[in-house]
Design an enzyme around this catalytic site. Sequence first.
Site, PDB file in Angstrom:
ATOM      1  CG  ASP A   1      -2.694   7.087  -3.521  1.00  0.00           C
ATOM      2  OD1 ASP A   1      -3.815   6.591  -3.592  1.00  0.00           O
ATOM      3  OD2 ASP A   1      -1.886   6.826  -2.596  1.00  0.00           O
TER       4      ASP A   1
ATOM      5  CG  HIS B   1      -1.812   1.129   1.367  1.00  0.00           C
ATOM      6  ND1 HIS B   1      -1.837   1.945   2.482  1.00  0.00           N
ATOM      7  CD2 HIS B   1      -2.762   1.614   0.530  1.00  0.00           C
ATOM      8  CE1 HIS B   1      -2.765   2.868   2.337  1.00  0.00           C
ATOM      9  NE2 HIS B   1      -3.333   2.692   1.153  1.00  0.00           N
TER      10      HIS B   1
ATOM     11  CG  HIS C   1      -3.207   9.380  -0.071  1.00  0.00           C
ATOM     12  ND1 HIS C   1      -3.877  10.175   0.837  1.00  0.00           N
ATOM     13  CD2 HIS C   1      -4.037   8.326  -0.319  1.00  0.00           C
ATOM     14  CE1 HIS C   1      -5.044   9.645   1.122  1.00  0.00           C
ATOM     15  NE2 HIS C   1      -5.167   8.514   0.438  1.00  0.00           N
TER      16      HIS C   1
ATOM     17  CD  GLU D   1      -3.000   2.187  -3.281  1.00  0.00           C
ATOM     18  OE1 GLU D   1      -3.909   3.042  -3.383  1.00  0.00           O
ATOM     19  OE2 GLU D   1      -2.050   2.299  -2.476  1.00  0.00           O
TER      20      GLU D   1
ATOM     21  CD  GLU E   1      -6.960   5.456  -4.367  1.00  0.00           C
ATOM     22  OE1 GLU E   1      -7.795   6.267  -3.897  1.00  0.00           O
ATOM     23  OE2 GLU E   1      -6.279   4.700  -3.664  1.00  0.00           O
TER      24      GLU E   1
END
Length: 247
Positions: free
Chosen positions: A42, A13, A55, A40, A113
């Site tokens: 952002d 993450h 993020h 993952e 993301e």
Amino acid sequence: MPKQKQVSLNLAHRGASGHAPENTLAAFRLARQMGADGFEFDVQVTKDGVPVVIHDEALVRTTGASGYVFDYTFEEIRRLDAGSWYGEQFRGEKIPSLEEVFAEFGDLVLNVELKNSYYAMPQLEEKTIGLIRKYKLEQQVIVSSFHHMSMQELHRLAPDLKTGLLYDCVLVDAVAYAKRLGASALHPFFGTVKPDLVAEAHAAGLMVNVWTVNDEMHMRLCAQAGVDAIITNYPDRLRTVLNSVLD
């Protein structure tokens, strides 16, 4: 021959963010060293339209700077220190561009993301698609967002790419909803997931990728439920759990 057990993917993450500053090359490299299948992260766009990996829309938490990502040009963003907030040994870590991440980590599974739920991010879908095509990562990347209309638009623009619908509640008829939007996967908060949802999704050809699972007992339950990927801050911890599930 007996059917081989399905093993959930180990996705770090924001990189190995339990051990290094999130969404930095240091965290991504550490995730690889820890045996993660991928990670993952952002993506937002700068004032001059460059996709960058961070993020929060506000810069203060991870860089100490005022304002928002979209207030800064890429050159200005690159001057910020995105590592020292986590630890002095990470001082000087930069906010990466999406292109940098694709160039270095294209051999891993990459969950991009899009952080476009609160503020408009013009051309974010198109620019992400363009870089996926440039680096020929169609099979390595899944694009997700809490902004489901964005995922619907991305599917319209690039129906061959995988998309995931992020959510943190119990969705009614989640599988039918995902199919209607052309999604490839459900990306629920792990606490909402039960084995029957996983089975229903798999029967419909959808993946189930859960976030953010840091407790070993929860990791084990998710793996036993048959989810396709587990997103965690601690890929080293998850690797141990997944190995034990296989035994």
